[in-house]
Design a protein around this motif. Structure first.
Motif, short mmCIF file in Angstrom:
data_model
loop_
_atom_site.label_atom_id
_atom_site.label_comp_id
_atom_site.label_asym_id
_atom_site.label_seq_id
_atom_site.Cartn_x
_atom_site.Cartn_y
_atom_site.Cartn_z
N SER B 51 0.83 -1.21 0.00
CA SER B 51 0.00 0.00 0.00
C SER B 51 0.86 1.26 0.00
CB SER B 51 -0.92 0.03 1.23
OG SER B 51 -1.91 -0.96 1.07
N GLN B 92 -9.34 1.38 -0.22
CA GLN B 92 -10.02 0.12 0.09
C GLN B 92 -11.43 0.37 0.62
OE1 GLN B 92 -7.95 -2.20 2.97
NE2 GLN B 92 -9.27 -3.98 2.71
N ASP B 162 -6.52 0.26 -4.16
CA ASP B 162 -5.98 -0.41 -2.99
C ASP B 162 -6.98 -1.46 -2.51
OD1 ASP B 162 -4.59 -1.18 -0.78
OD2 ASP B 162 -4.51 0.79 0.16
N VAL B 193 -3.50 -3.17 -5.66
CA VAL B 193 -2.83 -3.86 -4.56
C VAL B 193 -3.75 -4.97 -4.10
CG1 VAL B 193 -2.56 -3.55 -2.07
CG2 VAL B 193 -1.27 -2.11 -3.64
#
Lengths: 259, 230
Positions: B51, B92, B162, B193
């Motif tokens: 991250s 996220q 992310d 990611v």
């Protein structure tokens, strides 16, 4: 100001009022609150601190003149900045932001009142009125910085989401900044709203005690409330705006604040 | 989804990227590149630095040493706001910033027309949504797709994602994956990611495997070595 016919307590009267401190100590002892020593120390400190301030004021009023009065204000601003800045250690250079916020608020407020002739340019007026402005500015600058530190912690993801969309730090920080300022300033607005209804404020109380006609006393109090409102907003906003600048680095990143 | 158009130009070039925070090495001399038009996955266990690496690509973090180039230009030489508009990012758990769907799409570009907002919502399969709903009340998958629309609104050349689906249930994750795949089909580059290479593999052209801040493998997601949880 009005002539004083009021009965100001003599030193003997002060000594007599110390009975009330004894009562407080007695209560603490009877109820086993364990505060006897602290009460005694507090009462003694109040006596010594006020006596020193009284002596100093006497000196300034008699010999120091206006320069000494403004010097006094400067010292108050320096101390106030220390206190207010200490409320937000996680913000870089918080003390400096508080000094600027309080300093500008006091200068603008006092300057305006003096230039407009609303208050007299004499030490007897400048020091107590300035003191009220400094203490209000200190409280709101401190609150403003503290709330700013809080929103940086709480809303880091929201701020970074805006930065990531290519917004400037100022734009990214606008919403949290407004939240912080509202919570910091609402108490000042509320105090102004209820003045006279819930509390009889200090300046007015003092004037009435000193024998001034209530109708004259309230005029003074209105000026005081208005100036405190202005000073509160200036101090909070200036400190927080400066804090905002130190919260972003050259690459427009929100800096890691020390928790 | 193998890429077959020969070598694509380099979008990001990482040289000896190192990041140290609090005396701990988060990234350790990572050198690699990200190709244009590809989906590049940065995979690795949690704490492997992936991250942090992603956040460096739009300068939300700065390498302690080493350098990153975007289309050959070192990041510090680009105007940071322009860089962030060209390199979009979705977190996220994307923060919903406004009280209305349309406003949310316009956060980064307030002058979008209604038609442009509509077409962005079509691209993320949210066109059906009631515009009066509060973004914060949407489901996780819908919020993720709304955040994609918000990021696309400023016209990025590449999206940084992310863990775009790790907080979602399977159905919601598939809807987000489908949107990402369609954006890639339209020529957008993506760096994502993930801690789950298997999930990411379906979308991905290249995988960069990080472990404890070191790049331990890279290449075709079907072939790289990645010990999950390792």
């Amino acid at each position: 100001m009005g002539s004083t016919t009021a009965n100001i307590p003599t030193w003997l009267g002060v000594a007599a009022s110390a009975t009330l401190v004894l009562i407080a100590i007695l209560i603490s002892w009877r109820e086993r609150l364990g505060l006897e020593r602290e009460v005694a120390v507090a009462a003694l400190r109040a006596l010594v601190q006020l006596a020193l301030v009284g002596a100093l004021l006497l000196f300034v009023f008699d010999r120091g003149g206006l320069p000494a009065a403004f010097g006094w204000l400067v010292i108050m601003v320096v101390i106030a900045g220390f206190v207010a800045g200490g409320r937000a250690r996680s913000i870089p250079q918080a003390r400096s932001h508080a000094w600027w916020g309080i300093g500008v608020a006091v200068t603008m407020t006092m300057g305006l009142l003096l230039v407009l002739g609303t208050i007299d340019a004499v030490p007897r007026v400048v020091i107590p009125v300035g003191g009220m402005v400094v203490s209000t500015a200190m409280v709101t600058a401190g609150l403003g910085l503290q709330r700013t530190a809080d929103v940086v912690d709480d809303q880091r993801a929201r701020i970074e989401a805006r930065l990531a969309l290519g917004l400037s730090p100022r734009e990214a920080f606008l919403e949290p900044y407004r939240t912080a300022m509202r919570t910091a300033l609402v108490p000042s607005v509320d105090t102004t709203k209820v003045v006279g209804l819930i509390s009889l404020p200090g300046a007015m109380t003092g004037l009435i005690l000193a024998g001034v006609d209530p109708w004259d006393a309230i005029r003074y109090q209105i000026v005081v409330m208005y100036m405190l409102l202005g000073a509160a907003f200036m101090a909070a906003v200036i400190s927080a705006r400066l804090a905002q600048r130190s919260l972003f680095d050259d690459a427009e990143r929100l800096v890691r604040t020390l928790q | 989804m193998p890429h077959t158009d020969g070598p694509a130009p380099e979008l990001f070039t990482l040289s000896e990227v190192t990041f140290v925070a609090g005396g701990r090495s988060i990234l350790d001399h990572v050198s690699d590149h990200v190709h244009e038009g590809h989906v590049t996955a940065i995979v690795g266990p949690s704490g492997s630095g992936k991250s942090t690496l992603l956040r460096m690509l739009n300068r939300l973090e700065e390498p302690t040493s080493g350098s990153i180039r975007f289309r050959g230009i070192p990041l510090p030489e680009l105007d940071v706001r322009e860089l962030r508009r060209r390199v979009g990012m979705v977190a996220q758990h994307p923060a919903m910033l406004t009280g209305r769907i349309d406003d949310e799409v316009r956060v980064g570009k307030p002058d979008l027309t209604d038609g442009e907002v509509d077409s962005l919502l079509v691209r993320v399969a949210l066109f059906h949504i009631e515009r009066e709903r509060r973004p914060a009340d949407l489901s996780g998958g819908e919020q993720q797709r709304l955040a994609l629309a918000r990021a696309l609104a400023v016209g990025p050349e590449v999206l940084l994602l992310d863990e775009p689906t790790s907080a979602l249930d399977r159905k919601a994750a598939e809807s987000v994956d489908a949107v990402i795949a369609s954006l890639v089909g339209l020529g957008l580059s993506v760096v994502l990611v993930s801690h789950d290479l298997e999930r990411a593999a379906a979308l991905t052209h290249d995988a960069l495997v990080l472990d404890s801040g070191r790049l331990v493998d890279r290449g075709d997601p079907a072939r790289v070595t990645y010990l999950e949880g390792g």
